[in-house]
Enzyme design. Structure first.
Site, PDB file in Angstrom:
ATOM      1  N   ASP A   1      64.220  85.592  40.574  1.00 55.46           N
ATOM      2  CA  ASP A   1      62.684  85.416  40.792  1.00 55.46           C
ATOM      3  C   ASP A   1      62.786  86.021  42.237  1.00 55.46           C
ATOM      4  O   ASP A   1      63.674  86.282  43.002  1.00 55.46           O
ATOM      5  CB  ASP A   1      62.828  83.695  41.055  1.00 55.46           C
ATOM      6  CG  ASP A   1      61.734  82.637  41.335  1.00 55.46           C
ATOM      7  OD1 ASP A   1      60.178  84.112  41.118  1.00 55.46           O
ATOM      8  OD2 ASP A   1      61.485  81.706  41.950  1.00 55.46           O
TER       9      ASP A   1
ATOM     10  N   ASN B   1      56.056  81.999  30.484  1.00 52.19           N
ATOM     11  CA  ASN B   1      55.660  83.175  31.297  1.00 52.19           C
ATOM     12  C   ASN B   1      54.464  83.764  30.668  1.00 52.19           C
ATOM     13  O   ASN B   1      53.715  84.386  31.072  1.00 52.19           O
ATOM     14  CB  ASN B   1      56.525  84.236  31.786  1.00 52.19           C
ATOM     15  CG  ASN B   1      57.532  84.303  32.460  1.00 52.19           C
ATOM     16  OD1 ASN B   1      59.059  84.482  32.758  1.00 52.19           O
ATOM     17  ND2 ASN B   1      57.398  83.279  33.361  1.00 52.19           N
TER      18      ASN B   1
END
Ligand code: FPP
Length: 240
Positions: free
Chosen positions: A10, A58
């Site tokens: 991330d 996502n």
């Protein structure tokens, strides 16, 4: 040393933003960080590395970013596959392949088939993956196989989960400062040690990996037991 490490990579977007660059540049830099990390893990004798490259959630990102990430798969495979294959990396893709384009599927097939014989380290790339999806697909496949409910043990269901050919997950790392699992390896992380770092993924490298490994080495893993006590069986315990 852990045998199996997983990483939520991330912070790519923030890394780019800090440099006034488009988010895509952060993802591109993230691929380089991944290649460096695979090497660093292999050098340290880690046998399995599993990374979260694209989650089932996502798809909610803007179309431009999603197609950028899909394009990045093709770029990464054409740029790095031969190198990783030479270095003994076996690539394995986990996730729902149905929803990705034929081109991306073909790139993943090529990555898997051309590295299938390698044994130094297994890199599992979770792509269009979600921990809940994984549990559901495992249950569905067990039902299709006609496994009777009373025979559906943890071991049996585990054999249908993604990464069933890998040892249990030892160390779960998340970069980027958030302290959550985000629907990554829900089943597989049951007893893994967790390590969270503020380091943004494109900045992750050997030094950050070693910080995580040092922290892991200092943990006492009890798997629900008590150190030094002999394990009991439920039947041997006094009633009540
Ligand atoms: C999270 O950062 C990262 C992703 C959603 C993508 C991770 C992908 C890579 C590192 C590339 C790997 C690609 C291949 C082909 C294996 P973010 O965008 O959520 O960052 P932010 O939290 O700073 O916005």
């Amino acid at each position: 040393m852990p045998r199996h490490v997983a990483i939520v990579m991330d912070g790519n977007g923030r890394w780019a933003k800090k440099r006034f660059l488009p988010r895509f540049v952060g993802h591109k830099q993230g691929v380089d960080a991944l290649v460096d990390t695979v090497r660093a893990c292999a050098d340290r004798g880690i046998e399995y590395l599993t990374v979260f490259a694209f989650s089932s959630e996502n798809w909610k990102r803007p179309e431009e970013e999603v197609s950028g990430l899909m394009g990045l798969v093709l770029m990464a495979v054409s740029r790095y596959l031969a190198k990783l294959a030479r270095e003994g990396v076996r690539i394995h893709i986990v996730g729902d392949r149905e929803a990705v384009s034929e081109q991306v599927r073909a790139a993943w097939d090529q990555a898997e088939s051309s590295t299938a014989h390698n044994t130094r380290i297994t890199l599992s790339v979770a792509f269009n993956y979600g921990g809940r999806w994984d549990v559901v697909q495992a249950c569905r496949r067990a039902m299709v196989d006609g496994v009777p409910p009373e025979q559906l043990t943890e071991e049996r269901l585990g054999s249908y989960m993604a990464l069933s050919d890998a040892p249990d997950l030892d160390l779960f790392i998340r970069t980027g400062g958030e302290v959550r699992i985000s629907n990554f390896l829900l089943w597989q992380s049951a007893y893994s040690e967790l390590h969270f770092t503020d380091c943004l993924w494109p900045d992750f490298g050997e030094a950050e990996l070693d910080v995580a490994l040092t922290s892991y080495a200092a943990r006492e893993r009890r798997f629900g037991g008590i150190q030094g006590a002999a394990p009991q069986t439920a039947a041997a315990l006094p009633a009540g």
